[in-house]
Design an enzyme around this catalytic site. Structure first.
Site, PDB file in Angstrom:
ATOM      1  CG  ASP A 137      40.329  36.731  40.787  1.00  0.00           C
ATOM      2  OD1 ASP A 137      40.566  37.178  39.637  1.00  0.00           O
ATOM      3  OD2 ASP A 137      39.516  37.029  41.400  1.00  0.00           O
TER       4      ASP A 137
ATOM      5  CG  ASP B   3      39.554  42.960  39.379  1.00  0.00           C
ATOM      6  OD1 ASP B   3      39.056  43.958  39.170  1.00  0.00           O
ATOM      7  OD2 ASP B   3      40.496  42.574  38.655  1.00  0.00           O
TER       8      ASP B   3
END
Length: 294
Positions: A85, A87
């Site tokens: 991922d 963020d």
């Protein structure tokens, strides 16, 4: 067989290990061996002939606190694939929240982001709601946001570059946007990027998305697609912090929750509670002298 590795405070370590061993035995996970790894006095390795992984994680957490930890059902090795991922994982911010701040309504967007990451509302609905609020914002604001607000998480580049030096293919897969993910991936050294695209018309955000949605299913599908390219037996690692990361975390051999929301933390067999992502390198058995910092 289970193997647990953890990075814990050295003070009172033996006493805590004795107490943890008794609790583990009572839970059906007797300790076969325990000791610090030879290459690194920071990492405690504990092996079990059998036991429940969730119980091992829970009990070690109770006795060693919010330690960085990995529990696997095989000998731990360097993965051939890393899917992460972006963020609040590879970077320390939520890009859409920071971008909304330029438009003066971060207070409206951030709570939606938080609820989506906790799995309390549908991800796609939350994404479209937030993107709609960006309508009319100049595309130049993205470049400014990248320059002024977006920073890699501590240890992110060292993690990606060291894994690359060990032959690991890396993919940044995000529910965020290519406008941010492409430069972040280039900065950190990822080989591929999968994400959403903000629709732009004459240099202005339209408040809509262009193309297919990148969501939790996309993250897992990307991991499985890349795993198939490696052949049987290749170990795969994933990292994330939110509810939409859970499918890929659960699919990975080493699924790390990085300072994560409770749902993602509970789904993972690896946890990084400290700030620095290089804790993962230690848990994988890569000594500091082999880290690539540049």
């Amino acid at each position: 067989m289970l193997i647990a590795r953890l990075i814990a405070d050295q003070s009172g370590l033996e006493t805590r290990l004795d107490a943890a061993s008794a609790a583990l035995a009572a839970a059906g996970a007797p300790v076969a061996m325990a000791g610090m790894l030879d290459f690194c006095g920071e990492v405690l390795q504990i092996s079990f002939p059998h036991g429940d992984r969730a119980a091992v994680l829970r009990i070690l957490g109770e006795h060693f606190g919010d330690c960085d930890i990995l529990v696997a059902d095989h000998e731990i090795e360097v993965p051939r694939l890393f899917v992460s991922d972006m963020d609040s994982t590879m970077i320390g911010q939520e890009c859409i929240d920071e971008l909304a701040d330029f438009a003066g309504f971060k207070d409206k967007v951030a709570p939606i982001t938080e609820r989506a990451m906790r799995g309390q509302i549908d991800f796609e609905d939350a994404l479209r709601q937030r993107v709609a609020l960006l309508e009319g914002l100049g595309e130049f604001a993205i470049d400014r946001c990248l320059l002024e607000r977006i920073r890699p998480a501590p240890g992110a580049r060292a993690l990606v570059q060291t894994l690359k030096a060990k032959g690991c293919h890396s993919v940044l897969v995000t529910g965020g946007f290519h406008h941010f993910a492409d430069p972040v991936a280039q900065q950190l050294g990822f080989d591929r990027v999968v994400g959403n695209r903000l629709a732009v018309d004459n240099g202005t955000l339209t408040g809509k998305l262009a193309g297919r949605i990148s969501d939790a299913a996309t993250k897992r599908a990307t991991l499985e697609e890349e795993r198939a390219n490696l052949g049987e037996g290749a170990r795969v690692m994933a990292a994330g912090d939110g509810a939409n990361d859970i499918p890929m975390i659960e699919a990975a051999d080493y699924g790390f929750a990085y300072r994560a929301k409770p749902a993602a933390r509970d789904a993972a067999n690896g946890r990084v509670e400290s700030a620095d992502l290089t804790a993962i390198l230690l848990l994988l058995g890569i000594p500091r002298k082999e880290w690539v910092e540049g």
